[in-house]
Design a protein around this motif. Structure first.
Motif, mmCIF file in Angstrom:
data_model
loop_
_atom_site.group_PDB
_atom_site.id
_atom_site.type_symbol
_atom_site.label_atom_id
_atom_site.label_comp_id
_atom_site.label_asym_id
_atom_site.label_seq_id
_atom_site.Cartn_x
_atom_site.Cartn_y
_atom_site.Cartn_z
ATOM 1 N N ASN A 71 0.828 -1.213 0.000
ATOM 2 C CA ASN A 71 0.000 0.000 0.000
ATOM 3 C C ASN A 71 0.857 1.256 0.000
ATOM 4 O OD1 ASN A 71 -2.397 -1.409 -0.044
ATOM 5 N ND2 ASN A 71 -2.782 -1.226 2.154
ATOM 6 N N ARG A 112 4.784 8.124 -3.244
ATOM 7 C CA ARG A 112 3.531 8.878 -3.136
ATOM 8 C C ARG A 112 3.212 9.687 -4.395
ATOM 9 N NH1 ARG A 112 -0.824 8.566 0.442
ATOM 10 N NH2 ARG A 112 -1.052 10.708 1.129
ATOM 11 N N LEU A 125 2.333 1.704 -3.454
ATOM 12 C CA LEU A 125 1.344 2.127 -4.446
ATOM 13 C C LEU A 125 0.742 3.489 -4.126
ATOM 14 C CD1 LEU A 125 -0.251 -1.389 -4.705
ATOM 15 C CD2 LEU A 125 0.901 -0.219 -6.568
ATOM 16 N N GLY A 126 1.172 4.085 -3.026
ATOM 17 C CA GLY A 126 0.678 5.409 -2.691
ATOM 18 C C GLY A 126 -0.673 5.423 -2.006
ATOM 19 N N PHE A 127 -1.174 4.254 -1.587
ATOM 20 C CA PHE A 127 -2.489 4.198 -0.928
ATOM 21 C C PHE A 127 -2.389 4.652 0.523
ATOM 22 C CE2 PHE A 127 -3.679 2.522 -4.695
ATOM 23 C CZ PHE A 127 -3.733 1.150 -4.870
ATOM 24 N N THR A 128 -1.238 4.393 1.120
ATOM 25 C CA THR A 128 -1.028 4.700 2.530
ATOM 26 C C THR A 128 0.279 5.487 2.671
ATOM 27 O OG1 THR A 128 -2.068 2.609 3.127
ATOM 28 C CG2 THR A 128 -0.751 3.668 4.822
#
Lengths: 254, 259
Positions: free
Chosen positions: A57, A78, A60-63
């Protein structure tokens, strides 16, 4: 030419705030250092809750990372542009049910700004690779589980990425489906792609991966080439995995 | 910009392929045609009442379409997990919000065009003049208002977990503003102390959606609104839309997503 490693993780920690009064914050990942080399297939292993998905995550820039950083080909994870050369296959593959396979791939190809002339060629190429040419004009909602997994792989490959992140790519597939996915992964390796692979199928990981890292409770426990780890510890990857996470088999009663 | 346009086109494609959006459209168009074509004994007052009812139906339908369509956008992406596939591409969260906004707003515009188009054709068939400028002003401000509503509901998507909560609260707020909000300033003058302060803050902070209601212009054949005022109200609406979208982008950027 970009000489940065496909993935570099430095001192990564992800701490989620407390879920309720009196409960401590949850450390999902603690002090992770990892570098994935170009052209290798790297397995990220660990039991549920080990921090594999959180690590992905962050990549992939989700978190957001609480501490440390992660880069993809030298760019901060990010940044949206870091994902220009990345393909991602999520564990649960659901796509826009109102679209056909070729419409979905064209949509993602436009996001990657693939020129129109090349777009159709790419769509044709990936549909052929995942053996979905015959179903390209069918709505995705009519697809079987195996077909949805394959369209997932197709959308991950639409931009011909240098780095692929595959989260449980053979989950839910029958043996034929799993073999097809393994063949595609090996073909990608021959093309010089880098693959980050998360899976619970340790037999599969042993066959496909060059190096692995085993996470447990948010920390990196073991990392190395699969063959070296097996030789060093005198056991299979599965046995090493169980030893690292401290699993004790229950004693048989008489 | 490319990503915003691409996401907008997918939102429009989804709305075209979803059957439920057509139901409200067809019902309203039928009611528009029916109500607008009634002419009891040639009584002009009755024709005006029918036009008023017809436009009221158009307003209700357009707000319901805008709210329900927008409220499900981010929630559906999250629930179907298409959000993760999309954000794993070189798409920023701001581009996703803006793409959703333009998609929903354009779809509202298409629905409104259909409603107003049928209304004008029916009115002309009954002997009313084309009055294109007046109808255009009514349509334009109505569409600007729907832009504010779409932006507000998108922002609400990031505050409320369930689309039904978001839609319900949004409709309550919209009805509250349209029916009561305009009178809040006058009511505040009769209040004292902190209550008056709160009422005045709410009055001046809320978007005055009643500015966009030109139904009386059409029903009672009033003269055109000055174009300068139309321009000013458009800018006012654009400002509120920008505030809601800015807030939505801020909230979405801070939201952790767990694939």
């Amino acid at each position: 030419m970009n000489t940065s490693p496909p993935i570099e993780i430095r001192n990564l920690s992800v701490i989620y705030p407390s879920a309720g009064r009196g409960l401590p914050p949850k450390t999902a990942v603690a002090g992770l250092n990892l570098e994935i080399r170009p052209g290798e297939i790297f397995g990220l292993l660990g039991p549920n809750g080990a921090g594999k998905t959180t690590t992905m995550n962050v990549l992939l820039g989700f978190t957001a990372a609480t501490l440390g950083d992660a880069t993809i080909f030298g760019r901060a994870a990010r940044e949206p542009q870091a994902r220009q050369n990345l393909g991602y296959l999520p564990e649960l593959t659901y796509y826009y049910k109102f679209l056909t396979a070729e419409e979905l791939l064209r949509y993602y190809a436009r996001i990657f700004k693939i020129p129109k002339a090349q777009r159709e060629l790419r769509v044709d190429a990936v549909l052929k690779l995942v053996d979905l040419e015959h179903a390209r004009k069918r709505l995705i909602k009519t697809y079987s589980k195996g077909m949805q997994q394959r369209i997932g792989l197709a959308q991950a490959l639409i931009n011909d990425p240098g780095l692929l992140v595959l989260d449980e790519p053979t989950s839910g597939l029958d043996p034929v489906g799993r073999m097809q996915v393994r063949e595609i992964i090996n073909r990608l390796k021959d093309e010089g792609k880098t693959v980050l692979f998360s899976s619970h199928e340790l037999g599969e990981v042993e066959t496909v991966c060059d190096r692995v890292a085993i996470l447990h409770e948010g920390r990196l426990r073991v990392m190395g080439a699969v063959e070296e780890l097996i030789r060093e510890h005198h056991c299979s990857l599965e046995q090493l995995f169980l030893r690292v996470i401290g699993y004790q088999p229950k004693l048989k009663t008489a | 910009m490319n990503n915003i346009l691409v996401i907008t086109s997918i939102v429009l494609k989804e709305l075209v392929r979803r059957k439920d959006a057509y139901v409200l459209l067809i019902i309203t168009v039928l009611l528009t045609l029916l109500s607008g074509s009634v002419n009891f004994f040639g009584d002009l007052r009755t024709v005006r009442y029918m036009k008023e009812i017809c436009l009221l139906l158009v307003w209700i339908s357009s707000v319901v379409i805008a709210v329900t369509m927008t409220a499900r956008q981010l929630h559906a992406e999250r629930e179907s997990r298409t959000l993760f596939s999309l954000l794993s591409k070189p798409v920023s969260r701001n581009e996703l919000i803006l793409g959703k906004f333009f998609g929903c707003w354009l779809a509202c515009g298409v629905a409104l065009l259909a409603f107003y188009g049928f209304f004008v054709l029916t009115a002309v068939s009954r002997g009313d003049g084309w009055r294109l400028a007046e109808h255009f002003q009514a349509f334009w401000l109505h569409w600007v208002m729907l832009g504010i509503i779409v932006a507000m509901v998108l922002c609400g998507s990031l505050v409320f977990t369930a689309p039904s909560s978001n839609a319900t609260i949004s409709i309550v707020i919209i009805v509250g503003i349209l029916m009561l909000g305009r009178h809040l300033g006058k009511l505040a003058l009769h209040m004292n102390g902190p209550t008056q302060a709160v009422a005045l803050v709410v009055y001046y902070a809320m978007p005055h959606l009643e500015f966009y209601d030109l139904r009386d212009l059409i029903v009672h054949d009033w003269p055109l609104v000055k174009w300068g005022i139309i321009g000013f109200v458009t800018l006012y609406g654009a400002a509120y839309t920008a505030v809601f979208l800015g807030l939505a982008c801020f909230l979405f950027r801070r939201k952790p997503l767990n694939a």
